[in-house]
Scaffold this motif. Structure first.
Motif, PDB file in Angstrom:
ATOM      1  N   LEU A 121      10.732  -8.961  -4.795  1.00 58.13           N
ATOM      2  CA  LEU A 121       9.893  -7.905  -4.144  1.00 58.13           C
ATOM      3  C   LEU A 121       8.675  -8.526  -3.348  1.00 58.13           C
ATOM      4  O   LEU A 121       8.602  -7.971  -2.340  1.00 58.13           O
ATOM      5  CB  LEU A 121       9.421  -6.953  -5.403  1.00 58.13           C
ATOM      6  N   LYS A 122       7.869  -9.506  -3.997  1.00 49.81           N
ATOM      7  CA  LYS A 122       6.837 -10.113  -3.299  1.00 49.81           C
ATOM      8  C   LYS A 122       7.621 -10.958  -1.959  1.00 49.81           C
ATOM      9  O   LYS A 122       6.801 -10.744  -1.061  1.00 49.81           O
ATOM     10  CB  LYS A 122       6.417 -11.227  -4.275  1.00 49.81           C
ATOM     11  N   HIS A 123       8.708 -11.688  -2.184  1.00 50.82           N
ATOM     12  CA  HIS A 123       9.065 -12.331  -1.058  1.00 50.82           C
ATOM     13  C   HIS A 123       9.346 -11.155   0.308  1.00 50.82           C
ATOM     14  O   HIS A 123       8.893 -11.566   1.312  1.00 50.82           O
ATOM     15  CB  HIS A 123      10.660 -12.642  -1.391  1.00 50.82           C
ATOM     16  N   ASN A 124       9.947 -10.091  -0.123  1.00 51.19           N
ATOM     17  CA  ASN A 124       9.849  -8.980   1.033  1.00 51.19           C
ATOM     18  C   ASN A 124       8.705  -8.464   1.590  1.00 51.19           C
ATOM     19  O   ASN A 124       8.516  -8.333   2.709  1.00 51.19           O
ATOM     20  CB  ASN A 124      10.801  -7.936   0.465  1.00 51.19           C
ATOM     21  N   LEU A 125       7.729  -8.483   0.680  1.00 52.26           N
ATOM     22  CA  LEU A 125       6.355  -7.790   0.948  1.00 52.26           C
ATOM     23  C   LEU A 125       5.484  -8.956   1.859  1.00 52.26           C
ATOM     24  O   LEU A 125       4.840  -8.501   2.776  1.00 52.26           O
ATOM     25  CB  LEU A 125       5.572  -7.455  -0.439  1.00 52.26           C
ATOM     26  N   ASP A 126       5.961  -9.923   1.355  1.00 57.93           N
ATOM     27  CA  ASP A 126       5.276 -11.210   2.357  1.00 57.93           C
ATOM     28  C   ASP A 126       5.573 -11.100   3.832  1.00 57.93           C
ATOM     29  O   ASP A 126       4.797 -11.510   4.782  1.00 57.93           O
ATOM     30  CB  ASP A 126       5.336 -12.436   1.606  1.00 57.93           C
ATOM     31  N   VAL A 127       7.060 -11.143   3.793  1.00 55.66           N
ATOM     32  CA  VAL A 127       7.609 -11.037   5.215  1.00 55.66           C
ATOM     33  C   VAL A 127       7.141  -9.664   5.900  1.00 55.66           C
ATOM     34  O   VAL A 127       6.744 -10.008   7.100  1.00 55.66           O
ATOM     35  CB  VAL A 127       9.237 -11.012   4.901  1.00 55.66           C
ATOM     36  N   ALA A 128       7.131  -8.693   5.139  1.00 61.69           N
ATOM     37  CA  ALA A 128       6.640  -7.436   5.903  1.00 61.69           C
ATOM     38  C   ALA A 128       5.263  -7.736   6.424  1.00 61.69           C
ATOM     39  O   ALA A 128       4.909  -7.360   7.464  1.00 61.69           O
ATOM     40  CB  ALA A 128       6.632  -6.515   4.918  1.00 61.69           C
ATOM     41  N   GLU A 129       4.350  -8.433   5.668  1.00 65.29           N
ATOM     42  CA  GLU A 129       3.016  -8.618   6.095  1.00 65.29           C
ATOM     43  C   GLU A 129       2.893  -9.526   7.164  1.00 65.29           C
ATOM     44  O   GLU A 129       2.153  -9.397   8.172  1.00 65.29           O
ATOM     45  CB  GLU A 129       1.976  -9.266   4.950  1.00 65.29           C
ATOM     46  N   SER A 130       3.797 -10.537   7.191  1.00 65.36           N
ATOM     47  CA  SER A 130       3.749 -11.491   8.373  1.00 65.36           C
ATOM     48  C   SER A 130       4.395 -10.656   9.623  1.00 65.36           C
ATOM     49  O   SER A 130       4.076 -11.227  10.871  1.00 65.36           O
ATOM     50  CB  SER A 130       4.866 -12.573   8.170  1.00 65.36           C
ATOM     51  N   ALA A 131       5.021  -9.751   9.492  1.00 71.99           N
ATOM     52  CA  ALA A 131       5.616  -8.907  10.617  1.00 71.99           C
ATOM     53  C   ALA A 131       4.587  -7.692  10.912  1.00 71.99           C
ATOM     54  O   ALA A 131       5.114  -7.035  11.859  1.00 71.99           O
ATOM     55  CB  ALA A 131       6.859  -8.161  10.270  1.00 71.99           C
ATOM     56  N   GLY A 132       3.371  -7.631  10.409  1.00 72.50           N
ATOM     57  CA  GLY A 132       2.354  -6.988  10.881  1.00 72.50           C
ATOM     58  C   GLY A 132       2.594  -5.581  10.252  1.00 72.50           C
ATOM     59  O   GLY A 132       1.954  -4.474  10.495  1.00 72.50           O
TER      60      GLY A 132
END
Length: 501
Positions: free
Chosen positions: A390-401
């Motif tokens: 879950l954190k992995h996806n959230l971190d990617v989402a944050e990097s995507a804005g």
């Protein structure tokens, strides 16, 4: 007569039905399991007729349990698992089992389509990369591997549209589930004929796209007899289970985020504009004018179901004596283990992995086993592994804005106070839990209520959604988990070449 709304959820492991009052209160519910078949490595399929049989059972059971007359049902909404490819003929008969979202049999077809049609061209149209899990290549697989099925295909349906068809006899394609086909224009919400031709998908296989809350038909006499309903009840198109779960959790404004704890794991961030990232998943929300930027992983509540099935014989045996289910006992065992599971780390890639790594060869891994480790360590490590994904996806989402400030947790996993707290600690985010077991069916029911005018907007029913509990991250634990998360990421990077078949 008091109006009720019926929500039906076609999950991966079971079908759920729940009857709601107009205020969103659960009047009755029922659940019925059905199997997933794994005939070959990388294959995962189900019989859509088994979904329908389960629907008929749970609807009758729910109405009986709640002492609700079928005539009190004002409308029906159906949600379902993503990326099915239900092939029906002109008579509405199912032609073959459907590969589901866990199925990865179409890898070579995806490679060919990406080369021929162009990866960038596909992504720019539909906002999603072409992967084996999606519906697109499964249609081509029918053509190449099951020509006797392919030549009789009339329409390709999704899980919810198939059940809606069984209920009212009308084929449909809701806008939310259309993202499973890469001939879908994610900006315009329409099929793209040029891409249909480039991918080799006959446009005639694809039903017309409709809003998720649109009434597509009414319950037929035949369906009424089988499901214990009455003819004439309006049926709306419905939508994706994750999207209906988001609606049922109250996620309808930009930035609000649902955390999904069903068979699969992941998150859905509500967006008010198109914002795609190739590492994630983009779909229309069931709420008009909104999108969902999603992280969808194979490791969710299904990980615990697998652990309980394979290692929970003792807990099942003593459950009556202890008056605790096997899963409750698992939860107790995990609670005795410190955060980080004394260095035991689990990669929850039990059927390959979807976002953000998109690797059909990814494998589940326990790392750090030694003679001091217990069953409790393995259970907690599994919980933490799902939290890391879950954190992995959230971190990617944050990097995507698309940063997230709070999670609204739904699904069976949200019933575990420990597991929910672990996810809060790992992500460093507060987590609120609405009606965890009924959020998805509530979302489907809300669509039905909007469709027949019981609600004048989506805001009205959402305003009645109650939060049952809140979790705030323990920042001391969060700091510990940050270190273990780095190991989690490094494990995959170092093992991924070995994971190839």
């Amino acid at each position: 007569m008091k109006p009720y709304l019926l929500g039906i959820d076609i999950g991966t492991s079971a079908c759920k039905a729940a009857v709601f009052s107009a205020w969103g209160h659960v009047a009755a519910s029922a659940c019925e399991e059905y199997p997933v078949y794994y005939p070959r490595p990388g294959w995962a399929e189900q019989n859509p007729d088994a979904w329908w049989d389960a629907v008929c059972q749970v609807v009758q059971r729910a109405l009986h349990t709640g002492n609700i007359a079928p005539g009190q049902i004002a409308a029906i909404g159906v949600d379902g698992q993503s990326w099915s490819a239900v092939a029906i003929d002109k008579h509405g008969e199912v032609l073959t089992n459907t590969p589901i979202w866990m199925d990865t049999r179409t890898r070579t077809i995806c490679d060919r389509l990406n080369s021929q049609a162009g990866e960038d061209r596909i992504f720019n149209l539909c906002g999603n990369t072409l992967q084996p899990s999606y519906t697109t290549a499964k249609i081509l697989w029918y053509k190449e591997e099951l020509p006797q099925v392919y030549r009789h295909i009339y329409k390709i349906l999704q899980s919810n549209s198939f059940i809606a068809y069984r209920l009212c006899g009308v084929v449909s394609q809701d806008i939310c589930q259309a993202y499973g086909l890469h001939c879908f224009d994610m900006r315009r919400g329409t099929w793209n004929e040029e891409m249909c031709q480039a991918l080799g998908i006959p446009s005639g296989f694809l039903p017309d796209i409709v809003p998720c809350h649109q009434v597509i038909g009414t319950v037929t006499e035949e369906a009424a007899k089988k499901a214990g309903l009455i003819a004439g009840i309006p049926v709306v198109a419905g939508g994706l289970d994750a999207a209906c779960g988001a609606l049922g959790a109250g996620v309808i404004h930009a930035g609000e985020t649902q955390e999904q704890g069903g068979q699969a794991g992941g998150m859905s961030i509500c967006m008010d504009q198109y914002q795609a990232d190739p590492r994630l998943i983009l779909s229309f929300h069931v709420v008009p004018g909104k999108w969902l930027l999603q992280g969808g992983t194979t490791g969710g509540g299904g990980v615990m179901r697998w652990l309980e099935r394979e290692f929970g014989a003792y807990e099942r045996l003593v459950a009556p004596e202890k008056n605790k289910s096997s899963l409750q006992q698992f939860n107790d065992l995990a609670s005795q283990v410190p955060p980080g599971s004394d260095g035991l780390i689990f990669l929850p890639y039990m059927a390959g992995e979807r976002s953000p790594v998109w690797n059909t060869d990814a494998k589940g891994v326990f790392y750090g086993l030694d003679f001091k480790k217990t069953k409790g360590h393995m259970i907690r490590a599994a919980m933490e592994g799902v939290g890391y994904s879950l954190k992995h996806n959230l971190d990617v989402a944050e990097s995507a804005g698309a940063p997230v400030k709070e999670l609204l947790a739904v699904g069976g996993s949200a019933n575990s106070i420990l597991w929910t707290q672990i996810k809060s600690d790992i992500t460093g985010l507060p987590v609120s839990v609405p009606f965890s077991d009924t959020a998805t069916t509530l979302g489907a029911a809300i669509l039905a209520g909007v469709g027949v005018g019981i609600y004048d907007s989506f805001e009205t029913p959402v305003s009645h959604i109650k939060i049952t509990r809140n979790h705030n991250p323990n920042m001391e634990n969060h700091e510990k988990y940050e270190s273990f998360f780095e190991t989690y990421l490094a494990l995959y990077e170092n093992l991924k070449t070995l994971m190839k078949k």
